[in-house]
Structure formats: structure tokens, C-alpha cells
Design an enzyme around this catalytic site. Structure first.
Site, short mmCIF file in Angstrom:
data_model
loop_
_atom_site.label_atom_id
_atom_site.label_comp_id
_atom_site.label_asym_id
_atom_site.label_seq_id
_atom_site.Cartn_x
_atom_site.Cartn_y
_atom_site.Cartn_z
N ALA A 217 0.71 -0.99 0.14
CA ALA A 217 -0.11 -0.26 0.03
C ALA A 217 1.07 1.34 -0.35
O ALA A 217 1.89 1.20 -0.32
CB ALA A 217 -1.02 -0.25 1.15
N ASN A 218 0.43 2.41 0.41
CA ASN A 218 0.85 3.66 0.03
C ASN A 218 0.66 4.36 1.69
O ASN A 218 -0.57 3.95 1.73
CB ASN A 218 1.27 4.37 -0.79
CG ASN A 218 0.07 4.79 -1.76
OD1 ASN A 218 -1.17 5.62 -1.17
ND2 ASN A 218 -0.42 4.04 -2.43
N ARG A 219 0.83 5.33 1.40
CA ARG A 219 1.01 6.30 2.86
C ARG A 219 -0.27 8.00 2.15
O ARG A 219 -0.67 8.45 2.96
CB ARG A 219 1.62 7.23 3.44
CG ARG A 219 3.06 6.53 3.62
CD ARG A 219 4.21 7.29 4.33
NE ARG A 219 4.94 6.51 4.74
CZ ARG A 219 4.86 5.97 6.12
NH1 ARG A 219 3.89 5.52 6.51
NH2 ARG A 219 5.88 5.00 6.00
N ALA A 283 -3.58 7.72 -4.87
CA ALA A 283 -2.09 6.92 -4.87
C ALA A 283 -1.92 5.78 -5.20
O ALA A 283 -2.45 4.63 -4.65
CB ALA A 283 -1.56 7.44 -4.07
#
Ligand code: CTP
Length: 413
Positions: A217-219, A283
Site C-alpha cells: 500500500a502507500n501513505r 495514489a
């Protein structure tokens, strides 16, 4: 921080009853005042056990009223006037006891008398123990109140402050209550610059599974995309928000489609077409694990490490921008840490977008996380075929409102 004065000229009469959630009401008062509202406060005797009238007086900038035959109340304005001068009466927190009193029309103190005397719309944010919320008596009272036209916000599911018990009963967050009040007074959407338009927005991160319990995943918090969805709705559009996993509530009126992976996001986006505007604020993970395991990966004691082979995800923006059903206006985002304008321009042409909102996601000095990612402020450069416009630092809500105004202007030109 600049906040739209959506409650300017409105007087909100806040009735605070005796629950532990009363400690959140100064924040609620602040949120409504920063949106331009005048907030007057009545507290029940029970409420004053949790928070002092002095505190509420300080944050509201007004005298706080507590007792029915308080000489000052009657001399200054009288309870009938207090009730009549409000554009809305907001009860937060509303205890089970106070709801019961309201449902039966009891009026034995200032707060309950005002409830009976007011002709203003009433909104309530219940807060109580989950068992009390589930009790048949509370359910009956709730139905009675709804039938009387009372608007109910929450309660949320969560842990109780007193007992650690969890279940429905926790008062909605002050920000959500302020937004519900705001939505009630919102101007006529049918006259908005995006009335009759369909706006499609992707937001949040994607989760790409490694096995049934792990993912890549990402932030991304989703805040900017959700703010855009709220702004597009306020401008009159029908809004489809295709969202990866976030902790955010969908803005009022927005149709949210929840997805996990980039592939799901693409499918949901294609299904939501046609649209007049598409905004790609998600994102999206660039890669996914080529063959996610259907079983949990286990250590076998040999020290052997699993090899993750990655494969590229579809580019959702590019697929939609170059597809047959292309929305009239396409806006993409570019999260960069260097050569922001150059990379932004490159993405504009490479992906076929009409706008790229390039933002600098460099974390604060000396840190590897923080800043724009997950934060409330944003500093963007808007890139179009005509050039690059750097914008000053603003809240994500303000960035959203201005981007939507720009899109509406260009669409209607
Ligand atoms: N985007 C998308 N689908 C992807 C990747 C990105 O729709 N698979 C969209 C994003 O929502 C954003 C824009 O493309 O609007 C730019 O995303 P970014 O990740 O910055 O671009 P990349 O193509 O991944 O470029 P790079 O990794 O080189 O920065």
C-alpha cells in the site's frame, strides 16, 4: 487556515446534555464558529458535571445559560426568545434521558423548555452506552423524534470512554456534526456551476494483496480526493467517488464505490462512465504481486525468504483519457519530490490529461514521512497545455473548492 463561511449569519443554539461526550463540545463550538456561525449554549445541570459553563462561555464568546428561572436569562432575553432566535437547535451530546424527555414533551428545565418552545429545525447527536442505545425504549423514542422531524446524526460505532465497551453509541466527531449542520444550510445545488454534470473521482491508496493477510500500500489518506468530491457535490454535480481503503466518511450526497486493488479501481471507473469530468486523485499502486498467494505465506524455519515478483498495474488515468468514452475534462495528480514542474508536464502529455495537479510530497526536513501525504494542507502547481501556475499553500478543502471552480469554468466556457 481559510475556511468557507458557510454558516455566516446563522445562529445555532447548542444544547449540551449530561454525557461524557460533553467534553468534545468546545471543539464543536469552535468548528461552527470558524464557519461563521454565532453559537449560543444551553447546558443541562448534568452537563455542567462534565464541563464548565465557563469553558463554553470562553469558546462561544457568549453567556452560557443553565437554569430555567435564571434571573439573567429571563432578564436578558427570556427562554422563548432564546428558542425563537435560533436558526437551528443542535443537541450534542443527546443523552438517552434527554431524548426520552423530548419524545414525551417534558419541560422541567431550561433545555427541555426551549426544545418545546422552538420552531427551528432540530438536530441531535446521541451519545450513550451501546446497551442504552439498543434498548427498546430508546428505539421507540428515536422513532417518535424522527417522526417529529428531528434530524439525527450518529451515533458512531466505537469504544466508550467510561467502560471501554464497544458498539454503537459514541457521539459523532465534532467535525462531522459541524459538516452535517453545514449541509443542512447548504445553498441550492441546482443553481451550482456543475448542476446536471457527472463528476467521477478516484481517491485514496490501493491495496495490492501479497497473501490473504498482507498487502502492498502507500501513505495516501484520500483527503484531497474526498475534499474534491465534497466540493463537486456542493457545486451541483452528481458525484461518483471510487475510493481505495481510507478511514474517511463519504461526503454527504456523494456515491462512493469502495475498491481495494488497482484492477478493481479501473473496472469501477469504466463502469461509472460516462462522465463530464474525471479527476484521478488516487495514489494507485504502480505494481502488484504477480501471483498473490491464496494461502498465508509461512516461515518454514529454513530462513528462506519469499520472492515477490511484481507486475505493472494498468494506468487508470491513461486508459480513460485515451479510451472511446473520454470525459470532456480530465485532471490527474502528480506526487513528486523533485523537478515537480517537469515531471508534471511530462505526465500531462504522456497520460493525455487536460490538467495535472502537481504537488510536492517531500516530507519535512529530516523525516521520511509527513507533510502533504496525510496532512491537511497542500501546495500545488496547476499544469495545463498553457503553462504552470504555482498556487500558495492552502488547506486541502480550499484547494478542492478552487480546482472545482476552475473545472466548472472551463467546462462551461
Ligand atoms: N494513476 C492512475 N493509474 C495508475 C497510476 C497512476 O490512474 N496505475 C494516476 C494517478 O491517480 C495520478 C496520476 O496518474 O492522477 C499520476 O500518478 P503518479 O503515480 O504520480 O504517476 P506514475 O505514472 O506512477 O509516474 P511515476 O511513478 O513515474 O511518478
Amino acid at each position: 487556515m481559510l475556511i468557507d463561511q458557510t454558516l455566516a449569519g446563522r445562529t445555532i443554539l447548542l444544547v449540551i446534555t449530561g454525557g461524557i461526550a460533553a467534553y468534545k463540545t468546545p471543539d464543536l463550538v469552535r468548528r461552527m464558529r470558524e464557519r461563521g456561525a454565532r453559537v449560543r449554549v444551553i447546558m443541562t445541570r448534568g452537563a455542567t458535571g462534565f464541563i464548565t459553563p465557563l469553558t463554553l462561555g470562553a469558546v462561544s464568546g457568549e453567556p452560557v445559560f443553565t437554569e430555567l428561572w435564571d434571573r439573567d436569562v429571563e432578564q436578558d432575553i427570556g427562554h422563548i426568545r432564546l428558542a425563537r432566535e435560533a436558526d437551528m437547535v443542535l443537541v450534542a451530546p443527546a443523552t438517552a434521558d434527554f431524548m426520552a424527555k423530548m419524545a414525551h414533551g417534558l419541560a422541567d428545565d431550561l433545555a427541555s423548555t426551549v426544545m418545546l418552545a422552538t420552531t427551528a429545525p432540530v438536530m441531535m447527536a446521541p451519545a450513550m452506552n451501546p446497551k442504552m442505545w439498543q434498548h427498546p425504549a430508546t428505539r421507540r423514542n428515536l422513532e417518535t423524534l424522527r417522526g417529529d422531524g428531528v434530524m439525527i446524526i450518529g451515533p458512531e460505532i466505537g469504544e466508550m470512554a467510561e467502560t471501554g465497551e464497544s458498539g454503537a453509541g459514541r457521539m459523532s466527531e465534532p467535525m462531522d456534526i459541524a459538516m452535517a449542520v453545514e449541509a443542512f444550510f447548504a445553498p441550492d445545488r441546482s443553481a451550482g456551476p456543475l448542476a446536471g454534470r457527472h463528476v467521477l473521482i478516484t481517491a485514496g491508496p490501493t491495496h495490492e494483496p501479497i497473501d490473504p493477510v498482507r498487502y502492498i500500500a502507500n501513505r495516501s489518506s484520500g483527503k484531497q480526493g474526498y475534499a474534491l468530491a465534497g466540493a463537486a457535490y456542493a457545486a451541483g454535480a452528481r458525484v461518483t467517488l471510487i475510493s481505495g481503503p481510507t478511514g474517511l466518511d463519504a461526503p454527504t450526497g456523494v456515491d462512493r464505490v469502495s475498491v481495494q486493488t488497482a484492477n478493481d479501481m479501473l473496472t469501477a471507473t469504466q463502469k461509472a462512465l460516462p462522465a463530464d469530468v474525471a479527476i484521478f486523485a488516487a495514489a494507485v499502486a504502480d505494481w502488484r504481486v504477480a501471483a498473490a498467494s491464496s494461502e498465508k505465506l509461512k516461515k518454514n524455519g529454513s530462513g528462506e525468504r519469499p520472492a515477490l515478483t511484481l507486475t505493472e498495474n494498468p494506468d487508470i488515468l491513461k486508459t480513460i483519457a485515451t479510451g472511446s468514452n473520454r470525459p470532456a475534462r480530465i485532471m490527474g495528480f502528480a506526487a513528486e519530490t523533485q523537478d515537480i514542474e517537469k515531471h508534471g508536464r511530462d505526465k500531462l502529455t504522456r497520460k493525455g490529461a487536460d490538467y495535472i495537479v502537481a504537488n510536492n510530497v517531500t516530507p519535512p526536513e529530516g523525516e521520511i514521512v509527513g507533510g502533504v501525504m496525510g496532512g491537511d494542507a497542500n501546495m500545488i502547481t496547476l499544469i495545463t497545455a498553457d503553462g504552470a501556475e504555482p498556487w500558495p499553500t492552502m488547506s486541502k478543502t480550499d484547494v478542492a473548492a478552487r480546482l472545482i471552480a476552475r473545472l466548472a469554468h472551463d467546462l462551461n466556457a
